[in-house]
Design an enzyme around this catalytic site. Structure first.
Site, mmCIF file in Angstrom:
data_model
loop_
_atom_site.group_PDB
_atom_site.id
_atom_site.type_symbol
_atom_site.label_atom_id
_atom_site.label_comp_id
_atom_site.label_asym_id
_atom_site.label_seq_id
_atom_site.Cartn_x
_atom_site.Cartn_y
_atom_site.Cartn_z
ATOM 1 N N GLU A 184 3.179 1.406 -11.167
ATOM 2 C CA GLU A 184 4.636 1.364 -10.937
ATOM 3 C C GLU A 184 5.326 2.569 -11.568
ATOM 4 O O GLU A 184 6.449 2.467 -12.048
ATOM 5 C CB GLU A 184 5.239 0.088 -11.521
ATOM 6 C CG GLU A 184 4.674 -1.172 -10.933
ATOM 7 C CD GLU A 184 5.400 -1.635 -9.704
ATOM 8 O OE1 GLU A 184 6.290 -0.891 -9.226
ATOM 9 O OE2 GLU A 184 5.065 -2.710 -9.214
ATOM 10 N N GLY B 13 0.817 -1.217 0.000
ATOM 11 C CA GLY B 13 0.000 0.000 0.000
ATOM 12 C C GLY B 13 0.844 1.257 0.000
ATOM 13 O O GLY B 13 1.374 1.671 1.044
HETATM 14 P P1 TGC Z 1 12.689 12.313 -4.542
HETATM 15 O O1 TGC Z 1 12.925 13.539 -3.717
HETATM 16 O O2 TGC Z 1 13.232 12.253 -5.932
HETATM 17 O O3 TGC Z 1 13.198 11.032 -3.759
HETATM 18 C C1 TGC Z 1 12.885 10.817 -2.391
HETATM 19 C C2 TGC Z 1 13.963 9.922 -1.819
HETATM 20 O O4 TGC Z 1 13.936 8.644 -2.483
HETATM 21 C C3 TGC Z 1 15.200 8.399 -3.138
HETATM 22 N N1 TGC Z 1 14.873 7.735 -4.396
HETATM 23 C C4 TGC Z 1 15.020 6.425 -4.566
HETATM 24 N N2 TGC Z 1 15.506 5.467 -3.764
HETATM 25 C C5 TGC Z 1 15.529 4.213 -4.239
HETATM 26 N N3 TGC Z 1 15.043 3.881 -5.448
HETATM 27 C C6 TGC Z 1 14.528 4.809 -6.292
HETATM 28 N N4 TGC Z 1 14.022 4.458 -7.471
HETATM 29 C C7 TGC Z 1 14.500 6.156 -5.861
HETATM 30 N N5 TGC Z 1 14.059 7.319 -6.406
HETATM 31 C C8 TGC Z 1 14.294 8.275 -5.482
HETATM 32 C C9 TGC Z 1 15.806 9.766 -3.328
HETATM 33 O O5 TGC Z 1 17.201 9.682 -3.431
HETATM 34 C C10 TGC Z 1 15.373 10.466 -2.052
HETATM 35 O O6 TGC Z 1 16.168 9.984 -0.989
HETATM 36 P P2 TGC Z 1 16.574 10.962 0.224
HETATM 37 O O7 TGC Z 1 17.429 10.124 1.077
HETATM 38 O O8 TGC Z 1 17.283 12.111 -0.433
HETATM 39 O O9 TGC Z 1 15.281 11.364 0.881
HETATM 40 O O10 TGC Z 1 11.124 12.034 -4.542
HETATM 41 P P3 TGC Z 1 9.933 12.792 -5.260
HETATM 42 O O11 TGC Z 1 8.852 12.906 -4.257
HETATM 43 O O12 TGC Z 1 10.412 14.045 -5.955
HETATM 44 O O13 TGC Z 1 9.433 11.717 -6.339
HETATM 45 C C11 TGC Z 1 10.171 11.267 -7.374
HETATM 46 C C12 TGC Z 1 9.293 10.343 -8.247
HETATM 47 C C13 TGC Z 1 8.185 11.115 -8.946
HETATM 48 C C14 TGC Z 1 10.216 9.743 -9.285
HETATM 49 C C15 TGC Z 1 8.683 9.203 -7.383
HETATM 50 O O14 TGC Z 1 7.818 9.702 -6.434
HETATM 51 C C16 TGC Z 1 7.938 8.165 -8.201
HETATM 52 O O15 TGC Z 1 8.568 7.235 -8.698
HETATM 53 N N6 TGC Z 1 6.583 8.272 -8.358
HETATM 54 C C17 TGC Z 1 5.785 7.252 -8.979
HETATM 55 C C18 TGC Z 1 4.994 6.521 -7.918
HETATM 56 C C19 TGC Z 1 4.870 5.059 -8.208
HETATM 57 O O16 TGC Z 1 5.586 4.501 -9.010
HETATM 58 N N7 TGC Z 1 3.967 4.403 -7.509
HETATM 59 C C20 TGC Z 1 3.829 2.998 -7.648
HETATM 60 C C21 TGC Z 1 2.914 2.437 -6.582
HETATM 61 S S1 TGC Z 1 3.025 0.681 -6.398
HETATM 62 C C22 TGC Z 1 2.318 0.075 -7.783
HETATM 63 O O17 TGC Z 1 1.951 0.727 -8.693
HETATM 64 C C23 TGC Z 1 2.190 -1.374 -7.804
HETATM 65 S S2 TGC Z 1 1.464 -1.991 -9.225
HETATM 66 C C24 TGC Z 1 1.529 -3.575 -8.757
HETATM 67 C C25 TGC Z 1 1.465 -4.559 -9.815
HETATM 68 O O18 TGC Z 1 2.507 -4.870 -10.461
HETATM 69 O O19 TGC Z 1 0.336 -5.088 -9.959
HETATM 70 P P1 FAD Z 2 -1.868 10.611 -11.216
HETATM 71 O O1 FAD Z 2 -0.631 10.674 -10.397
HETATM 72 O O2 FAD Z 2 -3.037 11.424 -10.771
HETATM 73 O O3 FAD Z 2 -1.490 10.994 -12.714
HETATM 74 C C1 FAD Z 2 -2.477 11.391 -13.678
HETATM 75 C C2 FAD Z 2 -1.745 11.859 -14.929
HETATM 76 O O4 FAD Z 2 -0.936 12.986 -14.608
HETATM 77 C C3 FAD Z 2 -0.779 10.789 -15.485
HETATM 78 O O5 FAD Z 2 -0.802 10.851 -16.891
HETATM 79 C C4 FAD Z 2 0.575 11.241 -14.983
HETATM 80 O O6 FAD Z 2 1.653 10.826 -15.827
HETATM 81 C C5 FAD Z 2 0.406 12.758 -14.998
HETATM 82 N N1 FAD Z 2 1.306 13.412 -14.062
HETATM 83 C C6 FAD Z 2 1.309 13.323 -12.699
HETATM 84 N N2 FAD Z 2 2.323 14.054 -12.199
HETATM 85 C C7 FAD Z 2 2.975 14.598 -13.247
HETATM 86 C C8 FAD Z 2 4.126 15.442 -13.391
HETATM 87 N N3 FAD Z 2 4.822 15.848 -12.330
HETATM 88 N N4 FAD Z 2 4.503 15.807 -14.630
HETATM 89 C C9 FAD Z 2 3.827 15.374 -15.734
HETATM 90 N N5 FAD Z 2 2.749 14.574 -15.670
HETATM 91 C C10 FAD Z 2 2.330 14.190 -14.431
HETATM 92 N N6 FAD Z 2 -0.445 1.315 -6.152
HETATM 93 C C11 FAD Z 2 0.047 0.723 -5.018
HETATM 94 O O7 FAD Z 2 0.526 1.397 -4.115
HETATM 95 N N7 FAD Z 2 0.003 -0.627 -4.867
HETATM 96 C C12 FAD Z 2 -0.521 -1.453 -5.815
HETATM 97 O O8 FAD Z 2 -0.507 -2.673 -5.655
HETATM 98 C C13 FAD Z 2 -1.060 -0.859 -7.002
HETATM 99 N N8 FAD Z 2 -1.659 -1.643 -7.931
HETATM 100 C C14 FAD Z 2 -2.290 -1.052 -9.006
HETATM 101 C C15 FAD Z 2 -3.037 -1.836 -9.873
HETATM 102 C C16 FAD Z 2 -3.721 -1.247 -10.939
HETATM 103 C C17 FAD Z 2 -4.557 -2.094 -11.843
HETATM 104 C C18 FAD Z 2 -3.585 0.137 -11.176
HETATM 105 C C19 FAD Z 2 -4.265 0.767 -12.358
HETATM 106 C C20 FAD Z 2 -2.866 0.911 -10.312
HETATM 107 C C21 FAD Z 2 -2.214 0.339 -9.201
HETATM 108 N N9 FAD Z 2 -1.524 1.120 -8.262
HETATM 109 C C22 FAD Z 2 -1.004 0.552 -7.128
HETATM 110 C C23 FAD Z 2 -1.550 2.576 -8.365
HETATM 111 C C24 FAD Z 2 -0.561 3.139 -9.379
HETATM 112 O O9 FAD Z 2 0.744 3.061 -8.934
HETATM 113 C C25 FAD Z 2 -0.967 4.605 -9.658
HETATM 114 O O10 FAD Z 2 -2.173 4.538 -10.406
HETATM 115 C C26 FAD Z 2 0.103 5.362 -10.423
HETATM 116 O O11 FAD Z 2 1.234 5.559 -9.610
HETATM 117 C C27 FAD Z 2 -0.418 6.720 -10.932
HETATM 118 O O12 FAD Z 2 -1.108 7.400 -9.961
HETATM 119 P P2 FAD Z 2 -2.574 8.014 -10.303
HETATM 120 O O13 FAD Z 2 -3.398 6.941 -10.894
HETATM 121 O O14 FAD Z 2 -3.059 8.668 -9.049
HETATM 122 O O15 FAD Z 2 -2.325 9.092 -11.415
#
Ligand code: TGC
Ligand code: FAD
Length: 401
Positions: A371, A137
């Protein structure tokens, strides 16, 4: 019942780069998928259910924590074997790979890397067999791409903490036994907590109405004054970097998985183009069909090389987050394009469940978003090139009239 005829494209003899163990692991995963999942996946996709009875089988082929060492019940494989298993699972369906990705990289990985010895002994062996299922989460209703803004929080209460908040879009949530949850302490620092099903105030309602990733269960995590023992806090790492490190491992697996979906679509398109006769010839005799096939194979071959090299770098502990972002972004994009082109090659048949392209296409829309969205990964590459993060910007002041 349909027979799964899949054979993988290998234009540049990539198999020569694999060890015997890699090939054994991949072939075992493929045989299991063909026998146990291919025959039932369409039915589950249509009904929007996850085939729960396959969980032990996923454990047996090493899909749960492939790289977790034997002392914690894992198979102790390398990163390339991990990738190959994800490739075989997503070749069948992204939802299948999702379940394994979450269990491996988002639940077992943080417990293994940041957990106490007691936590590792308690959870990892059961997670490895599929006896216990986990979810992760991070995302909240108002914080998706920007997880650092999360509101979920916990307060000190003696030997316990009191957890409040909500997570959304959580894969495996509806049936998970445990959730690795990221929440802020009273100082605003992010920590990982293991929340167990049955803890009072913890619920996991299923989310319905998905038109993508239908064979994967998605839900919310709701925390209403949940008392979590302090011994369930992951002690090894705090801050946003902790969940982001787990995402690195999961995104790496997705890069391999999406390639699997692309290879499945290509394989079917080649077969169909040789069988389907129009104007007295197999459609594969026409230049426009050959162009599609040639471009698909070129993209698959480039992605295979990129992904294999990334696997070598992961094995050496040298892969950067930005390199992983590039592979995740590239491979999902080419897979979506290939699914669409393969669908066109199949004409009207391509929109039916006789073939898997439409299902892959719909699934890959989720994979493009979760992701880290496609654009967030582009910005990660942009930041790596320039050193300048472009995720946030000051809003211009409103012009005075
Ligand atoms: P930022 O200030 O850049 O970084 C905060 C701290 O994190 C460190 N860091 C990392 N560490 C390890 N691995 C990485 N990839 C890292 N990227 C950054 C960074 O050095 C810093 O450390 P510290 O010690 O200086 O505090 O953070 P930001 O808030 O500006 O965000 C950067 C950004 C946008 C790239 C990041 O927030 C991001 O990747 N956002 C996307 C969120 C995301 O991917 N959510 C996924 C949720 S889980 C999911 O979707 C599961 S799907 C499951 C399935 O496969 O079904
Ligand atoms: P938003 O962040 O609201 O983004 C909306 C749009 O705005 C996107 O096009 C994005 O690229 C754009 N955008 C946002 N910020 C910027 C920026 N700075 N600059 C330019 N464009 C931007 N999450 C978990 O934690 N655990 C899970 O197991 C998990 N499983 C998932 C399973 C499914 C089927 C799906 C669909 C999602 C899942 N997620 C999970 C959530 C997923 O990680 C988020 O949906 C994803 O990170 C995007 O967040 P959001 O949907 O709130 O989109």
């Amino acid at each position: 019942m349909k027979t799964d005829l899949y054979t993988h494209p290998d234009y540049y003899n990539m198999d020569d780069l694999l060890s015997e163990e890699h090939k054994l692991v991949r072939d075992a995963a493929r045989a299991w998928v063909k026998k146990e999942v291919s025959p039932i996946i369409d039915e589950h996709y249509e009904k929007a259910t996850f085939p729960m009875h396959i969980l032990p089988g996923l454990g047996e082929i090493g899909a749960f924590g492939p790289y977790i060492p034997a002392e914690y019940g894992g198979p102790g494989l390398d990163q390339i074997s991990y990738g190959l298993i994800m490739q075989e699972l997503e070749r069948c369906d992204s939802g299948l790979r999702s379940t394994a990705s979450v269990q491996s990289s988002l639940v077992m990985y943080p417990i293994w890397k940041f957990g106490s010895e007691e936590q590792k002994q308690k959870y990892l062996p059961k997670l490895a067999t599929g006896e216990m299922i986990g979810c992760f989460g991070l995302t909240e209703p108002d914080y998706g791409s920007n997880p650092g803004g999360m509101i979920s929080n916990f307060k000190d209460d003696g030997d316990y903490v009191i957890l409040n908040g909500a997570k959304m879009w959580i894969s495996n949530a509806p049936f998970a036994d445990i959730a690795v949850v990221w929440a802020k302490n009273e100082e605003g620092r992010i920590h990982g907590l293991i929340v167990e099903r049955g803890m009072e105030g913890f619920s996991t309602p299923e989310m319905h109405g998905k038109l993508s990733l239908r064979a994967s269960a998605t839900g919310e995590l709701i925390f209403d004054n949940v008392r979590v023992p302090k011994s369930n806090i992951l002690p090894g790492k705090s801050g946003l970097g902790a969940p982001l490190a787990c995402l690195d491992s999961a995104r790496y697996g997705i890069a391999w998985g999406a390639l699997g979906a692309a290879m499945d679509c290509y394989d079917q398109a080649v077969r169909y183009s040789k069988e389907r006769i129009q104007f007295g010839h197999p459609i594969g005799a026409f230049q426009l069909i050959q162009k599609k096939l040639a471009e698909m194979l070129t993209e698959i071959t480039k992605a295979q090389l990129l992904t294999f090299r990334l696997g070598q770098l992961r094995n050496e502990g040298r892969a950067t987050s930005a390199q992983i972002s590039m592979a995740k972004r590239n491979n999902v994009e080419i897979a979506l394009n290939i699914a669409r082109e393969a669908r066109q090659i199949h004409g009207a048949m391509g929109i039916t469940n006789e073939y898997s392209m439409m299902r892959h296409m719909a699934n890959l829309e989720s994979v493009l978003t979760y992701e880290g969205t496609h654009d967030i990964h582009l910005l990660i590459t942009g930041m790596d090139i320039t050193g300048i993060p472009a995720f946030t910007r000051e809003m211009p002041e409103k012009k005075k009239k």
